[in-house]
Design an enzyme around this catalytic site. Structure first.
Site, mmCIF file in Angstrom:
data_model
loop_
_atom_site.group_PDB
_atom_site.id
_atom_site.type_symbol
_atom_site.label_atom_id
_atom_site.label_comp_id
_atom_site.label_asym_id
_atom_site.label_seq_id
_atom_site.Cartn_x
_atom_site.Cartn_y
_atom_site.Cartn_z
ATOM 1 N N GLU A 231 1.062 -1.088 -0.073
ATOM 2 C CA GLU A 231 0.131 0.017 -0.025
ATOM 3 C C GLU A 231 0.745 1.365 -0.026
ATOM 4 O O GLU A 231 0.406 2.361 -0.711
ATOM 5 C CB GLU A 231 -0.937 0.144 1.192
ATOM 6 N N TRP B 14 1.536 1.897 -3.428
ATOM 7 C CA TRP B 14 0.479 2.469 -4.096
ATOM 8 C C TRP B 14 0.643 4.021 -4.024
ATOM 9 O O TRP B 14 0.484 4.986 -4.815
ATOM 10 C CB TRP B 14 -0.999 2.191 -3.592
ATOM 11 N N TRP C 298 -21.425 13.388 -18.376
ATOM 12 C CA TRP C 298 -21.562 13.636 -16.995
ATOM 13 C C TRP C 298 -22.993 14.245 -16.564
ATOM 14 O O TRP C 298 -23.241 15.143 -17.498
ATOM 15 C CB TRP C 298 -20.344 14.461 -16.295
ATOM 16 N N ASN D 222 -10.246 3.377 3.772
ATOM 17 C CA ASN D 222 -10.029 3.386 2.040
ATOM 18 C C ASN D 222 -11.168 2.617 1.609
ATOM 19 O O ASN D 222 -11.726 3.113 0.304
ATOM 20 C CB ASN D 222 -8.783 2.689 2.084
ATOM 21 N N TRP E 272 -15.900 13.095 -11.369
ATOM 22 C CA TRP E 272 -15.028 12.840 -10.388
ATOM 23 C C TRP E 272 -14.314 13.871 -9.804
ATOM 24 O O TRP E 272 -13.825 14.070 -8.554
ATOM 25 C CB TRP E 272 -14.160 11.865 -10.835
ATOM 26 N N TRP F 23 -9.243 9.222 -7.295
ATOM 27 C CA TRP F 23 -10.645 9.363 -8.022
ATOM 28 C C TRP F 23 -10.333 8.826 -9.375
ATOM 29 O O TRP F 23 -11.492 8.259 -9.838
ATOM 30 C CB TRP F 23 -10.798 10.901 -7.960
HETATM 31 P P1 FAD Z 1 -3.170 1.970 5.222
HETATM 32 O O1 FAD Z 1 -4.139 1.051 4.700
HETATM 33 O O2 FAD Z 1 -2.669 1.987 6.562
HETATM 34 O O3 FAD Z 1 -1.984 2.291 4.088
HETATM 35 C C1 FAD Z 1 -0.819 2.828 4.552
HETATM 36 C C2 FAD Z 1 -0.322 4.127 3.759
HETATM 37 O O4 FAD Z 1 -0.143 3.637 2.267
HETATM 38 C C3 FAD Z 1 -1.419 5.120 3.587
HETATM 39 O O5 FAD Z 1 -1.235 6.120 4.620
HETATM 40 C C4 FAD Z 1 -0.956 5.635 2.269
HETATM 41 O O6 FAD Z 1 0.091 6.672 2.539
HETATM 42 C C5 FAD Z 1 -0.684 4.630 1.361
HETATM 43 N N1 FAD Z 1 -1.835 4.160 0.848
HETATM 44 C C6 FAD Z 1 -2.780 3.294 1.133
HETATM 45 N N2 FAD Z 1 -3.635 3.114 0.128
HETATM 46 C C7 FAD Z 1 -3.391 3.825 -0.914
HETATM 47 C C8 FAD Z 1 -4.048 4.332 -2.032
HETATM 48 N N3 FAD Z 1 -4.938 3.369 -2.636
HETATM 49 N N4 FAD Z 1 -3.156 5.152 -2.860
HETATM 50 C C9 FAD Z 1 -2.215 6.022 -2.514
HETATM 51 N N5 FAD Z 1 -1.656 5.567 -1.283
HETATM 52 C C10 FAD Z 1 -2.234 4.538 -0.550
HETATM 53 N N6 FAD Z 1 -4.573 8.912 0.129
HETATM 54 C C11 FAD Z 1 -4.084 9.910 0.641
HETATM 55 O O7 FAD Z 1 -2.918 9.993 1.426
HETATM 56 N N7 FAD Z 1 -4.379 11.143 0.567
HETATM 57 C C12 FAD Z 1 -5.593 11.360 -0.389
HETATM 58 O O8 FAD Z 1 -6.005 12.454 -0.581
HETATM 59 C C13 FAD Z 1 -6.225 10.153 -0.754
HETATM 60 N N8 FAD Z 1 -7.510 10.246 -1.452
HETATM 61 C C14 FAD Z 1 -8.161 9.233 -1.918
HETATM 62 C C15 FAD Z 1 -9.334 9.365 -2.737
HETATM 63 C C16 FAD Z 1 -9.828 8.300 -3.007
HETATM 64 C C17 FAD Z 1 -11.249 8.396 -4.049
HETATM 65 C C18 FAD Z 1 -9.427 6.965 -2.834
HETATM 66 C C19 FAD Z 1 -10.071 5.822 -3.311
HETATM 67 C C20 FAD Z 1 -8.179 6.728 -1.988
HETATM 68 C C21 FAD Z 1 -7.531 7.889 -1.619
HETATM 69 N N9 FAD Z 1 -6.398 7.822 -0.760
HETATM 70 C C22 FAD Z 1 -6.006 8.910 -0.477
HETATM 71 C C23 FAD Z 1 -5.787 6.447 -0.596
HETATM 72 C C24 FAD Z 1 -6.234 5.743 0.741
HETATM 73 O O9 FAD Z 1 -7.497 5.565 0.866
HETATM 74 C C25 FAD Z 1 -5.686 6.339 1.923
HETATM 75 O O10 FAD Z 1 -4.115 6.567 1.643
HETATM 76 C C26 FAD Z 1 -5.551 5.417 3.237
HETATM 77 O O11 FAD Z 1 -7.124 5.417 3.310
HETATM 78 C C27 FAD Z 1 -5.251 6.173 4.344
HETATM 79 O O12 FAD Z 1 -5.438 5.393 5.497
HETATM 80 P P2 FAD Z 1 -4.560 4.594 6.335
HETATM 81 O O13 FAD Z 1 -3.113 5.394 6.433
HETATM 82 O O14 FAD Z 1 -5.017 4.228 7.410
HETATM 83 O O15 FAD Z 1 -3.990 3.532 5.229
#
Ligand code: FAD
Length: 472
Positions: free
Chosen positions: A272, A275, A303, A338, A356, A379
């Site tokens: 993650e 990602w 849209w 997430n 979006w 998005w």
């Molecule tokens: P964990 O599951 O604990 O993951 C650890 C770290 O991995 C996160 O802190 C983050 O830095 C990274 N990560 C995890 N999943 C993703 C992902 N899909 N894409 C990129 N990085 C990821 N993340 C943001 O940091 N900022 C945003 O503005 C943001 N907007 C989002 C908008 C949408 C529509 C979606 C679907 C996802 C978005 N995310 C965003 C990605 C993800 O949802 C969040 O990083 C995550 O929920 C943060 O919670 P966590 O730190 O507990 O994640």
């Protein structure tokens, strides 16, 4: 005394594993620590309200940590190029150090600043402090930047492992600090109305809080992450995102601590972090990503404009409990799980056919972890118009998602209290509950809680037709 060195803090609000700070300290020059609030250069991507709340507390923590080493954090507001020019000239600074940012507006600005300072004979050094791998360094078989996550991550894992994190400097020599703004004058915190109560209850900003959260996650939860991460009512995820965005902890530190604590069992979590890495690399290769679909076929997508539906989505009144819980979690805490992000975003884009970019904007203002790369990447992924996106026919069903990933309904109960007394069988689809069940739970549909603003099956058909048009 030798000429001072300016350490320009940006989204690297920490002392440990901060390459710019370490380089300045090693140079032996006395240090000026600077943070610039540069809304003008950021333009439409200036920080949103929730991010400003976070920034206030993170700067407070950083100023405190620097003060313990005898260095004052100087705060200035305005165009960074002018601020730096003034500070360098007034202090007679000989060097400026910073860690790189990857937002397109910041990359443009920083490269100009670098040329200008160098033209004046000031030494400038920039570092990679916020990614595991520098964008541009990894290429696919065609020699181009990756557009698909799995081969990208495979290439990352095959590349030379990231360097070990640097320790925080034990000693710094301070230069006489330039005049500073007062943080309170920046008005980063809300006053009337004060909407930040839920944020205060949920979060602690700053490096120390970030490291404590990471240590706790590495010790107690990372091994169960692979399964627990999808269940919205569990403490399955790390909640490191705002700490990572503001650079209170580096991804290299996360990599090192998770690997040490969990070995192979940390792989799902590091993926993650991968990602995050991928979204940043994509943004650098595609600077239009925050505004325009990467998939060109979406240019003429049909849209809809629907202000009432957009507002219902924003305030969590769509009549779909999981979507509403997600949107209210965001409003109350500045964060959204997430899986909830995927469901709520899919609902806006596919059930409502609202662009979006509208959702991206709302998230930008309300998330404490709002991050240009991850937000636009997320998005575009959900909308199916990104580089490596969810297939267009994947329309999340909010009821099934709720039943699967919030089986007891506890996530919904937490954020949609008017449904709290409904049983698990009906909590994700109250409109299907018998009248006596609703009455016993104190729910009056259309009064205490809305009826669904769209019918799932019809909305799904409409979305599939609209999205099929992009396949031609
Ligand atoms: P964990 O599951 O604990 O993951 C650890 C770290 O991995 C996160 O802190 C983050 O830095 C990274 N990560 C995890 N999943 C993703 C992902 N899909 N894409 C990129 N990085 C990821 N993340 C943001 O940091 N900022 C945003 O503005 C943001 N907007 C989002 C908008 C949408 C529509 C979606 C679907 C996802 C978005 N995310 C965003 C990605 C993800 O949802 C969040 O990083 C995550 O929920 C943060 O919670 P966590 O730190 O507990 O994640």
């Amino acid at each position: 005394m030798s000429a001072p060195a300016v350490v320009w803090f940006r989204n690297d609000l920490r002392l440990a594993d901060n390459p710019a700070l370490t380089a300045a300290a090693r140079s032996g020059a006395p240090i000026i620590a600077l943070y610039v609030l540069d809304d003008e250069s950021a333009g439409e991507w200036r920080m949103g309200s929730a991010s400003r709340w976070w920034l206030h507390h993170s700067l407070t923590a950083l100023a405190h940590d620097l003060a313990r080493l005898g260095v004052t954090l100087t705060l200035r507001r305005g165009r960074a190029e002018f601020v730096l020019e003034n500070i360098v000239a007034d202090a007679g600074a000989g060097a400026v150090y910073w860690n790189r940012l990857y937002e397109p507006w910041a990359m443009r600005r920083d490269s100009e600043i670098k040329s200008q300072l160098r033209a004046r004979g000031v030494m400038v050094e920039s570092f990679n402090g916020s990614l595991l791998f520098e964008p541009g360094g990894l290429r696919n078989k065609q020699g181009e930047p990756f557009r698909v996550f799995t081969p990208f991550w495979r290439a990352c894992l095959a590349a030379e492992a990231p360097d070990a994190p640097l320790p925080a400097p034990k000693k710094l020599t301070a230069a006489p600090p330039p005049a500073s703004d007062a943080l309170a004058d920046w008005r980063l915190l809300p006053t009337k109305p004060d909407w930040a109560g839920g944020l205060r209850e949920t979060w602690r900003a700053g490096e120390r809080a970030a490291l404590e959260r990471l240590a706790e996650f590495a010790k107690k939860r990372v091994r169960d992450y692979k399964i627990d991460r999808d269940f919205m009512a569990r403490e399955g995820v790390s909640r490191m995102s705002p700490h990572l965005h503001f650079g209170e902890v580096s991804p290299r530190r996360i990599w090192a601590e998770i690997t040490e604590a969990a070995g192979d069992a940390g792989a799902a979590y590091l993926r993650e972090i991968g990602w995050r890495e991928f979204c940043h690399h994509l943004l650098v290769a595609n600077p239009q990503m925050p505004e325009r679909a990467l998939d060109e076929r979406f240019r003429d997508f049909p849209w809809r404009e629907d202000a009432a539906a957009l507002e219902a989505w924003r305030i969590g009144q769509t009549g779909y409990p999981l979507v509403d819980a997600a949107m209210r979690e965001l409003w109350i805490t500045g964060y959204m799980h997430n899986r909830a992000r995927m469901v709520a975003a899919s609902f806006l884009v596919k059930h409502l056919l609202i662009p979006w970019q509208e959702g991206e904007r709302w998230f930008w203002d309300t998330l404490v972890d709002a991050d240009l790369a991850n937000n636009s990447g997320g998005w575009q992924w959900v909308a199916g118009c990104g580089a490596d996106a969810a297939p267009y026919f994947r329309v999340f069903n909010p009821v099934l998602q709720g039943e699967k990933f919030d089986p007891e309904g506890d996530y919904v109960r937490r954020y949609v209290p008017e449904l709290a007394r409904l049983d698990a069988r009906h909590i994700h689809c109250p409109w299907e509950a018998p009248e006596e069940v609703l009455r016993a739970a104190g729910v009056r549909l259309g009064e205490t809680y809305p009826r669904p603003i769209v019918d799932h099956a019809k909305a799904r058909d409409r979305a599939l037709k609209a999205f099929e048009a992009t396949r031609g």
